[in-house]
Design a protein around this motif. Sequence first.
Motif, PDB file in Angstrom:
ATOM      1  N   PHE A  34       0.842  -1.186   0.000  1.00 55.19           N
ATOM      2  CA  PHE A  34       0.000   0.000   0.000  1.00 55.19           C
ATOM      3  C   PHE A  34       0.880   1.240   0.000  1.00 55.19           C
ATOM      4  O   PHE A  34       1.957   1.252   0.586  1.00 55.19           O
ATOM      5  N   GLU A  35       0.409   2.288  -0.648  1.00 52.72           N
ATOM      6  CA  GLU A  35       1.132   3.555  -0.686  1.00 52.72           C
ATOM      7  C   GLU A  35       1.304   4.121   0.725  1.00 52.72           C
ATOM      8  O   GLU A  35       2.352   4.637   1.085  1.00 52.72           O
ATOM      9  N   VAL A  36       0.238   4.026   1.520  1.00 50.79           N
ATOM     10  CA  VAL A  36       0.243   4.458   2.920  1.00 50.79           C
ATOM     11  C   VAL A  36      -0.309   3.299   3.744  1.00 50.79           C
ATOM     12  O   VAL A  36      -1.354   2.741   3.400  1.00 50.79           O
ATOM     13  N   PRO A  37       0.361   2.908   4.824  1.00 48.21           N
ATOM     14  CA  PRO A  37      -0.166   1.807   5.640  1.00 48.21           C
ATOM     15  C   PRO A  37      -1.545   2.142   6.201  1.00 48.21           C
ATOM     16  O   PRO A  37      -1.839   3.298   6.508  1.00 48.21           O
ATOM     17  N   VAL A  38      -2.378   1.128   6.316  1.00 44.47           N
ATOM     18  CA  VAL A  38      -3.704   1.286   6.906  1.00 44.47           C
ATOM     19  C   VAL A  38      -3.562   1.010   8.399  1.00 44.47           C
ATOM     20  O   VAL A  38      -3.119  -0.060   8.803  1.00 44.47           O
ATOM     21  N   ARG A  39      -3.922   2.007   9.214  1.00 44.83           N
ATOM     22  CA  ARG A  39      -3.799   1.883  10.670  1.00 44.83           C
ATOM     23  C   ARG A  39      -5.138   1.420  11.247  1.00 44.83           C
ATOM     24  O   ARG A  39      -6.162   2.051  11.011  1.00 44.83           O
ATOM     25  N   ILE A  40      -5.072   0.305  11.976  1.00 42.29           N
ATOM     26  CA  ILE A  40      -6.295  -0.254  12.552  1.00 42.29           C
ATOM     27  C   ILE A  40      -6.125  -0.436  14.056  1.00 42.29           C
ATOM     28  O   ILE A  40      -5.024  -0.634  14.552  1.00 42.29           O
ATOM     29  N   ALA A  41      -7.239  -0.355  14.748  1.00 42.41           N
ATOM     30  CA  ALA A  41      -7.298  -0.629  16.184  1.00 42.41           C
ATOM     31  C   ALA A  41      -8.173  -1.872  16.339  1.00 42.41           C
ATOM     32  O   ALA A  41      -9.401  -1.767  16.355  1.00 42.41           O
ATOM     33  N   PRO A  42      -7.551  -3.051  16.410  1.00 42.84           N
ATOM     34  CA  PRO A  42      -8.323  -4.299  16.384  1.00 42.84           C
ATOM     35  C   PRO A  42      -9.304  -4.481  17.536  1.00 42.84           C
ATOM     36  O   PRO A  42     -10.325  -5.115  17.372  1.00 42.84           O
ATOM     37  N   ALA A  43      -8.983  -3.915  18.700  1.00 45.26           N
ATOM     38  CA  ALA A  43      -9.884  -4.020  19.854  1.00 45.26           C
ATOM     39  C   ALA A  43      -9.480  -2.966  20.884  1.00 45.26           C
ATOM     40  O   ALA A  43      -8.322  -2.564  20.937  1.00 45.26           O
ATOM     41  N   PRO A  44     -10.443  -2.537  21.704  1.00 46.72           N
ATOM     42  CA  PRO A  44     -10.103  -1.562  22.745  1.00 46.72           C
ATOM     43  C   PRO A  44      -8.988  -2.102  23.641  1.00 46.72           C
ATOM     44  O   PRO A  44      -8.985  -3.264  24.023  1.00 46.72           O
ATOM     45  N   GLY A  45      -8.031  -1.241  23.938  1.00 48.77           N
ATOM     46  CA  GLY A  45      -6.925  -1.631  24.797  1.00 48.77           C
ATOM     47  C   GLY A  45      -5.751  -2.267  24.081  1.00 48.77           C
ATOM     48  O   GLY A  45      -4.672  -2.405  24.654  1.00 48.77           O
ATOM     49  N   LEU A  46      -5.955  -2.690  22.837  1.00 42.80           N
ATOM     50  CA  LEU A  46      -4.854  -3.258  22.062  1.00 42.80           C
ATOM     51  C   LEU A  46      -4.160  -2.152  21.287  1.00 42.80           C
ATOM     52  O   LEU A  46      -4.786  -1.168  20.908  1.00 42.80           O
ATOM     53  N   PRO A  47      -2.864  -2.314  21.033  1.00 44.75           N
ATOM     54  CA  PRO A  47      -2.157  -1.274  20.275  1.00 44.75           C
ATOM     55  C   PRO A  47      -2.631  -1.211  18.825  1.00 44.75           C
ATOM     56  O   PRO A  47      -3.132  -2.194  18.270  1.00 44.75           O
ATOM     57  N   VAL A  48      -2.457  -0.041  18.228  1.00 47.66           N
ATOM     58  CA  VAL A  48      -2.788   0.154  16.819  1.00 47.66           C
ATOM     59  C   VAL A  48      -1.830  -0.682  15.980  1.00 47.66           C
ATOM     60  O   VAL A  48      -0.636  -0.777  16.268  1.00 47.66           O
ATOM     61  N   GLU A  49      -2.369  -1.313  14.951  1.00 48.09           N
ATOM     62  CA  GLU A  49      -1.556  -2.098  14.019  1.00 48.09           C
ATOM     63  C   GLU A  49      -1.515  -1.373  12.683  1.00 48.09           C
ATOM     64  O   GLU A  49      -2.463  -0.674  12.323  1.00 48.09           O
ATOM     65  N   GLU A  50      -0.448  -1.570  11.952  1.00 47.19           N
ATOM     66  CA  GLU A  50      -0.353  -1.020  10.606  1.00 47.19           C
ATOM     67  C   GLU A  50      -0.330  -2.167   9.609  1.00 47.19           C
ATOM     68  O   GLU A  50       0.453  -3.112   9.751  1.00 47.19           O
ATOM     69  N   ILE A  51      -1.191  -2.061   8.619  1.00 45.80           N
ATOM     70  CA  ILE A  51      -1.270  -3.048   7.542  1.00 45.80           C
ATOM     71  C   ILE A  51      -0.572  -2.423   6.346  1.00 45.80           C
ATOM     72  O   ILE A  51      -1.012  -1.393   5.831  1.00 45.80           O
ATOM     73  N   TYR A  52       0.511  -3.047   5.893  1.00 50.88           N
ATOM     74  CA  TYR A  52       1.373  -2.450   4.878  1.00 50.88           C
ATOM     75  C   TYR A  52       1.071  -2.879   3.442  1.00 50.88           C
ATOM     76  O   TYR A  52       1.558  -2.256   2.514  1.00 50.88           O
ATOM     77  N   GLY A  53       0.303  -3.936   3.275  1.00 54.62           N
ATOM     78  CA  GLY A  53       0.060  -4.381   1.914  1.00 54.62           C
ATOM     79  C   GLY A  53      -1.063  -5.393   1.813  1.00 54.62           C
ATOM     80  O   GLY A  53      -1.692  -5.777   2.816  1.00 54.62           O
ATOM     81  N   VAL A  54      -1.288  -5.825   0.597  1.00 53.19           N
ATOM     82  CA  VAL A  54      -2.390  -6.724   0.264  1.00 53.19           C
ATOM     83  C   VAL A  54      -2.299  -8.044   1.032  1.00 53.19           C
ATOM     84  O   VAL A  54      -3.291  -8.508   1.597  1.00 53.19           O
ATOM     85  N   GLU A  55      -1.120  -8.638   1.075  1.00 50.89           N
ATOM     86  CA  GLU A  55      -0.999  -9.946   1.723  1.00 50.89           C
ATOM     87  C   GLU A  55      -1.273  -9.865   3.220  1.00 50.89           C
ATOM     88  O   GLU A  55      -1.938 -10.725   3.789  1.00 50.89           O
ATOM     89  N   GLN A  56      -0.791  -8.807   3.851  1.00 51.53           N
ATOM     90  CA  GLN A  56      -1.053  -8.612   5.274  1.00 51.53           C
ATOM     91  C   GLN A  56      -2.538  -8.344   5.511  1.00 51.53           C
ATOM     92  O   GLN A  56      -3.115  -8.824   6.488  1.00 51.53           O
ATOM     93  N   ALA A  57      -3.164  -7.593   4.611  1.00 51.57           N
ATOM     94  CA  ALA A  57      -4.609  -7.338   4.715  1.00 51.57           C
ATOM     95  C   ALA A  57      -5.390  -8.646   4.587  1.00 51.57           C
ATOM     96  O   ALA A  57      -6.334  -8.892   5.343  1.00 51.57           O
ATOM     97  N   LEU A  58      -4.987  -9.479   3.645  1.00 52.16           N
ATOM     98  CA  LEU A  58      -5.652 -10.779   3.482  1.00 52.16           C
ATOM     99  C   LEU A  58      -5.516 -11.626   4.741  1.00 52.16           C
ATOM    100  O   LEU A  58      -6.482 -12.258   5.174  1.00 52.16           O
ATOM    101  N   ASP A  59      -4.321 -11.661   5.313  1.00 48.83           N
ATOM    102  CA  ASP A  59      -4.119 -12.422   6.552  1.00 48.83           C
ATOM    103  C   ASP A  59      -5.049 -11.919   7.646  1.00 48.83           C
ATOM    104  O   ASP A  59      -5.680 -12.701   8.354  1.00 48.83           O
TER     105      ASP A  59
END
Length: 98
Positions: A6-31
């Motif tokens: 991805f041009e810019v990583p997608v920042r997600i907060a999977p659940a309250p209290g968990l750290p923000v994760e960055e998804i850097y590309g298609v394969e990581q998004a699929l996982d």
Amino acid sequence: MDRLQFEVPVRIAPAPGLPVEEIYGVEQALDFLQDLPVRRQGPIYQKAFNACFGATVDVVKTEDACRAFMAFCRASGLMARDMMTPRKRGGEARALQA
């Protein structure tokens, strides 16, 4: 740059209290999408999954897969509050109001 990154990583907060994760590309998004429970899956999930999978086989552009993944994250409340998203035109970014 990897064609599936991805041009810019997608920042997600999977659940309250968990750290923000960055998804850097298609394969990581699929996982990430494959690990979601069935109860979190629906039409927007399926569009994101199909777009990301399509990008791996050169049927969908990586940019379109990223947009579909971001739309799913936004709609399901997973998008981090500080995530910057590119505008469709003009190249500027804006902060999401979550």
